[in-house]
Design an enzyme around this catalytic site. Structure first.
Site, PDB file in Angstrom:
ATOM      1  N   TRP A  70       0.869  -1.187   0.000  1.00 42.28           N
ATOM      2  CA  TRP A  70       0.000   0.000   0.000  1.00 42.28           C
ATOM      3  C   TRP A  70       0.902   1.232   0.000  1.00 42.28           C
ATOM      4  CZ3 TRP A  70      -2.189   2.765   4.732  1.00 42.28           C
ATOM      5  CH2 TRP A  70      -3.189   3.678   4.355  1.00 42.28           C
ATOM      6  N   ASP A  75      -1.439  -5.973   9.257  1.00 44.98           N
ATOM      7  CA  ASP A  75      -2.392  -4.976   8.767  1.00 44.98           C
ATOM      8  C   ASP A  75      -3.627  -5.731   8.277  1.00 44.98           C
ATOM      9  OD1 ASP A  75      -3.745  -2.893   7.619  1.00 44.98           O
ATOM     10  OD2 ASP A  75      -2.135  -2.288   6.255  1.00 44.98           O
ATOM     11  N   ALA A 110      -7.103  -5.081   7.037  1.00 45.01           N
ATOM     12  CA  ALA A 110      -7.975  -3.995   6.575  1.00 45.01           C
ATOM     13  C   ALA A 110      -9.132  -4.485   5.711  1.00 45.01           C
ATOM     14  CB  ALA A 110      -7.151  -2.973   5.790  1.00 45.01           C
TER      15      ALA A 110
HETATM   16  C1  LMR Z   1      -6.788   2.178  -1.155  1.00 48.76           C
HETATM   17  O1  LMR Z   1      -5.723   1.552  -1.094  1.00 48.76           O
HETATM   18  O2  LMR Z   1      -7.296   2.518  -2.227  1.00 48.76           O
HETATM   19  C2  LMR Z   1      -7.512   2.514   0.098  1.00 48.76           C
HETATM   20  O3  LMR Z   1      -6.923   1.888   1.181  1.00 48.76           O
HETATM   21  C3  LMR Z   1      -7.690   3.964   0.261  1.00 48.76           C
HETATM   22  C4  LMR Z   1      -6.437   4.676   0.680  1.00 48.76           C
HETATM   23  O4  LMR Z   1      -6.496   5.366   1.691  1.00 48.76           O
HETATM   24  O5  LMR Z   1      -5.426   4.578  -0.006  1.00 48.76           O
END
Ligand code: LMR
Length: 389
Positions: free
Chosen positions: A129, A210, A212
């Protein structure tokens, strides 16, 4: 000279910028595969019906908005703990606090790690991420990367992961995606989680898990199975929990951070550090979403309704994945992956053409939000890729 003059212009967050670019595109057939929000068949991100009920009850019953304290809503945290850890009681070794979303949980985790061991080294599999590295850097932790997934071959690089973590030393940290890996959807299987859990325990690595997307891969318990294998093996761990996706409360900012401590006697002291770090950051987390979820979790009928809605979301993602994968090519592996995202082996020029010529918006990395498609639009997406590669 202005005090702020030394500040450079920061680029807009590339992922969040897609929201505005998509909104301003007048083409009716455009497709939003950008930021990670769940969408239904009609392209909406509705408030889940069970949550709406809970919010109604909250509005009717709440008689004060006075402060709760840096720990937030204790009933909420207790329920999220059960979702993440399962029924096991871990002998009083778990402590947790409510946080502003999963990002708040990760940031609090990073600060706790830095407080315990300034500059601690965190192993991070790539791609990850995009907010993980800056968030760790903000707590002045150091990052050591390894390859989690080879985008070109769509292969999970488990051997590379084990080799990298095999070089870790006691007191190093491993940031791990509990399920529905963001951005690749490529998760470890049960045997791989078991081997990883042994390695973490053997080397004294502290896992930062994590979590999520629980419930959007294979089911609530199935999606926590790997995390629980790790928790059964290691003495200490952190879990950053997000409710954004599985309760659909994105903008309410609802999450929790849990610490598993080596001994029950450590839990209070660790908790006192979580509270003082939370106090210095946001003082107290926002209440509304967590209070509504706590009400939901206390009514068995609402829990059934929520689980049914979540099952429907997961089934829809699975159906889109199966439809996409049947087209082969760059999409061939999508059905093996989990949750909301896959990262496709598409070059930047192809991604740019998809946007310019077909109105298809995805992250520059090739990540797509599966929920931005339907079984009907999947074919059009596949044809657009075929026309651009
Ligand atoms: C994403 O990865 O699109 C979501 O988790 C939103 C974000 O905050 O990046």
């Amino acid at each position: 000279m202005s005090f702020f003059a030394p500040l450079p212009q920061q680029p807009a967050d590339a992922l969040l910028a897609l929201i505005g670019l998509y909104r301003d595109d007048p083409r009716a057939h455009k497709l939003d595969l950008g930021v990670g929000v769940y969408r239904d068949e009609a392209g909406r991100t509705p408030v889940m019906a069970a949550l709406k009920q809970a919010e109604k009850r909250l509005w009717e019953s709440q008689d004060s908005k006075s402060y709760l304290g840096p720990e937030g809503n204790a009933a909420f945290t207790r329920h999220m703990r059960a979702l993440a850890f399962g029924a096991g009681d871990f002998g009083g070794r778990i402590t947790g606090v409510q946080t502003p979303g999963g990002t708040g949980a990760l940031r609090l985790a990073a600060e706790l790690l830095a407080a315990a061991k300034p500059g601690a080294r965190v192993f991070v599999g790539t791609p990850t991420w995009p907010n993980h590295p800056p968030l760790l850097a903000a707590a002045r932790l150091t990052t050591q990367t390894y390859t989690h997934f080879d985008v070109a071959t769509q292969r999970l690089c488990f051997d590379e992961m084990m080799a990298a973590l095999g070089t870790a030393q006691a007191g190093d940290v491993a940031l791990l995606h509990g399920c529905c890996h963001n951005p690749t959807g490529a998760d470890l299987d049960g045997d791989q989680w078991a081997a990883l859990a042994d390695l973490l325990a053997d080397r004294g690595i502290v896992p930062l898990l994590d979590l999520a997307y629980q419930g959007l891969g294979h089911g609530m318990d199935a999606d926590a199975a790997g995390v629980r294998l790790v928790l059964d093996k290691v003495p200490e761990a952190l879990i950053a929990y997000s409710c954004d996706k599985n309760f659909g409360v994105y903008r309410e900012r609802v999450g929790a951070l849990f610490a598993l401590t080596a001994k029950a006697a450590d839990a209070d002291r660790v908790n006192s550090n979580l509270l003082s770090l939370a106090r210095a950051n946001w003082s107290m987390p926002p209440d509304h979403g967590a209070a509504a979820i706590a009400l939901l979790m206390e009514d068995p009928d609402l829990v059934v309704q929520w689980r049914t809605e979540l099952d429907g979301m997961r089934d829809r993602l699975r159906a889109v994945r199966d439809t996409l994968a049947a087209h082969g090519g760059a999409l061939a592996h999508v059905a093996e992956q989990n949750g909301m995202f896959s990262q496709l082996p598409l070059s930047p020029p192809v991604i740019a053409r998809l946007r310019a010529e077909h109105g298809i918006y995805m992250a520059g990395s090739g990540r797509i939000n599966i929920a931005g498609l339907t079984v009907e639009t999947a074919g059009r997406f596949a044809q657009a890729i075929a026309a651009c590669v």
